[in-house]
Design a protein around this motif. Structure first.
Motif, PDB file in Angstrom:
ATOM      1  N   SER A  92       0.855  -1.190   0.000  1.00  0.00           N
ATOM      2  CA  SER A  92       0.000   0.000   0.000  1.00  0.00           C
ATOM      3  C   SER A  92       0.893   1.242   0.000  1.00  0.00           C
ATOM      4  CB  SER A  92      -0.881  -0.032   1.246  1.00  0.00           C
ATOM      5  OG  SER A  92      -1.302   1.270   1.569  1.00  0.00           O
ATOM      6  N   ASN A 137     -13.029   8.040   0.835  1.00  0.00           N
ATOM      7  CA  ASN A 137     -11.580   8.193   0.897  1.00  0.00           C
ATOM      8  C   ASN A 137     -11.105   8.081  -0.544  1.00  0.00           C
ATOM      9  OD1 ASN A 137      -8.850   8.026   1.325  1.00  0.00           O
ATOM     10  ND2 ASN A 137      -8.900   6.130   2.505  1.00  0.00           N
ATOM     11  N   GLY A 151      -4.372   7.658   7.103  1.00  0.00           N
ATOM     12  CA  GLY A 151      -5.588   8.139   7.745  1.00  0.00           C
ATOM     13  C   GLY A 151      -5.911   7.300   8.958  1.00  0.00           C
ATOM     14  N   ARG A 158      -3.580  13.997  -1.356  1.00  0.00           N
ATOM     15  CA  ARG A 158      -4.540  13.809  -0.260  1.00  0.00           C
ATOM     16  C   ARG A 158      -3.830  14.097   1.044  1.00  0.00           C
ATOM     17  NH1 ARG A 158      -6.334   8.123   2.348  1.00  0.00           N
ATOM     18  NH2 ARG A 158      -4.407   8.596   3.480  1.00  0.00           N
ATOM     19  N   LYS A 209     -10.442  -3.975   5.924  1.00  0.00           N
ATOM     20  CA  LYS A 209      -9.598  -4.338   4.785  1.00  0.00           C
ATOM     21  C   LYS A 209      -9.688  -5.836   4.487  1.00  0.00           C
ATOM     22  CE  LYS A 209      -5.383  -2.164   3.758  1.00  0.00           C
ATOM     23  NZ  LYS A 209      -4.015  -1.800   4.159  1.00  0.00           N
TER      24      LYS A 209
HETATM   25  N1  GLU Z   1      -6.984   3.451   5.126  1.00  0.00           N
HETATM   26  C1  GLU Z   1      -6.005   4.339   5.665  1.00  0.00           C
HETATM   27  C2  GLU Z   1      -5.710   5.431   4.652  1.00  0.00           C
HETATM   28  O1  GLU Z   1      -6.313   5.491   3.600  1.00  0.00           O
HETATM   29  C3  GLU Z   1      -4.784   3.580   6.134  1.00  0.00           C
HETATM   30  C4  GLU Z   1      -3.881   3.062   5.055  1.00  0.00           C
HETATM   31  C5  GLU Z   1      -4.247   1.719   4.528  1.00  0.00           C
HETATM   32  O2  GLU Z   1      -5.056   1.012   5.136  1.00  0.00           O
HETATM   33  O3  GLU Z   1      -3.698   1.383   3.470  1.00  0.00           O
HETATM   34  O4  GLU Z   1      -4.881   6.248   4.923  1.00  0.00           O
END
Ligand code: GLU
Ligand code: PMP
Length: 394
Positions: free
Chosen positions: A14, A176, A39, A370, A101
């Protein structure tokens, strides 16, 4: 050397997690880094929930649990969602997952066949695409436009050829990366558009409790029996209860589908950590003023960020967020004349100014960034001072 399977050969971590890790590394090296990348609420988990986990461990809730989750927790989530989200849920329609997730991952593995395609209003969260590709399917982005405030407008997609292998759509409101909250009418239209095309819907509602300007949340599954039948609702405790590290979420779908997701869970991670599930019972019954206080603090921060951004209108535009804790900023005015990509901008901002933000291209929208404002006003002030200085320096 180990030969990596084709399935994961092009898989990357990620990007948000990577930027956050780099920011953390720079901090360890002694730099004063401010990360507006990942986030996650900066608050600690409410004490009552922490205490419940400790008691559960002391009482021996440290063994395996049933794969779909403890029945009492499935009952508590079913009751909470029935009460708060306006659609009836039975405990057997609930699966307790390792964060939203992993719920998404299990759902996609159980839904998608190789060669199929999934439609995603875009910009969209970074992990949807890799999860879909891991299932052997492809993504068809449905463009959202800044001039529409990144709100879904099905008329925009009228001319688009939707191929017959498109089987589903992911909806994410509050959104998001944009922070946009879709209205009930918009969701009715969007869901109707999907159902007319016989698409299943994954409705990712992880930010459902983080809303501003007196908005209320609409669940896709609450739009009627047809919508409920075709929808897998994904949500969890991470954001609303400041529990990101606990890895605790839920999925809701028809019973036979939930059993299949539970089978996959039982063959992979077994279940969510037992005492974590037990603590979730306390979260389900938490005094609502605790969550409201966090949202009110996020709201102060949101307003502070908007004030700062309004003063930078020569360099950027942004979409006013009304949910979650993100602001999506269009930096074309600055990036295009500087012939710089959003990715390079983010790298430089971190390397030179020690401010972590995420490039829009990670969400499928270039020339944007973002920011997450789930951090103190003090940190936000420092971050904006540095961003402002960087932009003005040119
Ligand atoms: N979902 C959060 C974000 O968009 C944490 C990062 C992730 O879960 O990949 O920042
Ligand atoms: N969906 C969206 C849109 C997200 O931003 C995130 C990131 N937290 C998730 C799902 C996953 O949430 P969790 O931490 O509960 O796995």
């Amino acid at each position: 050397m180990l030969k990596i399977a084709n399935r994961v050969s092009s898989l990357k971590s990620s990007s948000i997690m990577e930027i956050s890790a780099k920011a953390a590394q720079l901090k360890v090296q002694g730099h004063e880094v401010i990360s507006l990348a990942a986030g996650e609420p900066d608050f600690n988990t409410p004490e009552a929930i922490q205490a419940a986990a400790t008691v559960a461990m002391k009482e021996g809730i440290t063994k395996y649990s049933p794969a779909p989750g403890f029945q009492v927790l499935r009952e508590a989530v079913a009751k909470m969602v029935t009460h708060e989200n306006g659609f009836p849920v039975e405990p057997e329609e609930v699966l307790i997952t390792s964060g939203a997730k992993h719920g998404l991952y299990l759902a996609l593995q159980c839904l998608v066949d190789p060669g199929e395609a999934v439609l995603i209003p875009t910009p969209a969260w970074v992990s949807y695409r890799p999860m879909i590709e891991l299932a052997g399917a492809s993504v068809i982005p449905l463009p959202l436009y800044e001039e529409d405030g990144y709100r879904p407008n099905v008329d925009r997609w009228k001319g688009m050829a939707i191929p017959p292998n498109a089987k589903g759509m992911i909806i994410n409101s509050p959104n998001n990366p944009t922070g946009v909250v879709y209205s009930r009418e918009e969701l009715v239209k969007l869901t109707g558009w999907a159902l007319q095309r016989n698409l299943w819907i994954i409705s990712d509602e992880i930010y459902e409790k983080i809303l501003y300007d007196n908005l209320t949340h609409t669940s896709v599954a609450a739009l009627g029996p047809e919508a409920k039948k075709s929808t897998i609702t994904i949500s969890g405790f991470s954001k609303s209860y400041a529990m990101t590290g606990w890895r605790l979420g839920w999925s809701i779908a028809e019973k036979s589908f939930v059993s299949k997701m539970a089978a996959l869970q039982s063959q992979s991670n077994s279940h969510v950590t037992s005492f974590v599930q037990w603590a979730a019972l306390t979260a389900c019954n938490l005094d609502p003023t605790i969550g409201a206080a966090m949202v009110s603090e996020f709201d102060n921060r949101r307003k502070y960020c908007m004030e700062r951004l309004d003063k930078l209108s020569n360099y950027l535009t942004y979409t006013r967020p009304t949910g979650a804790f993100y602001i999506f900023i269009n930096l074309s005015k600055w990036l295009v004349p500087h012939k710089m990509s959003d990715l390079d901008f983010c790298k430089e901002l971190l390397d030179r100014e020690y401010v972590g933000v995420v490039p829009g291209s990670s969400f499928g929208k270039e020339n944007s960034i973002r920011i997450s404002y789930a951090t103190s006003i003090d940190n936000l002030k420092k971050a904006f001072d540095r961003i402002e200085a960087y932009l003005k320096r040119g």
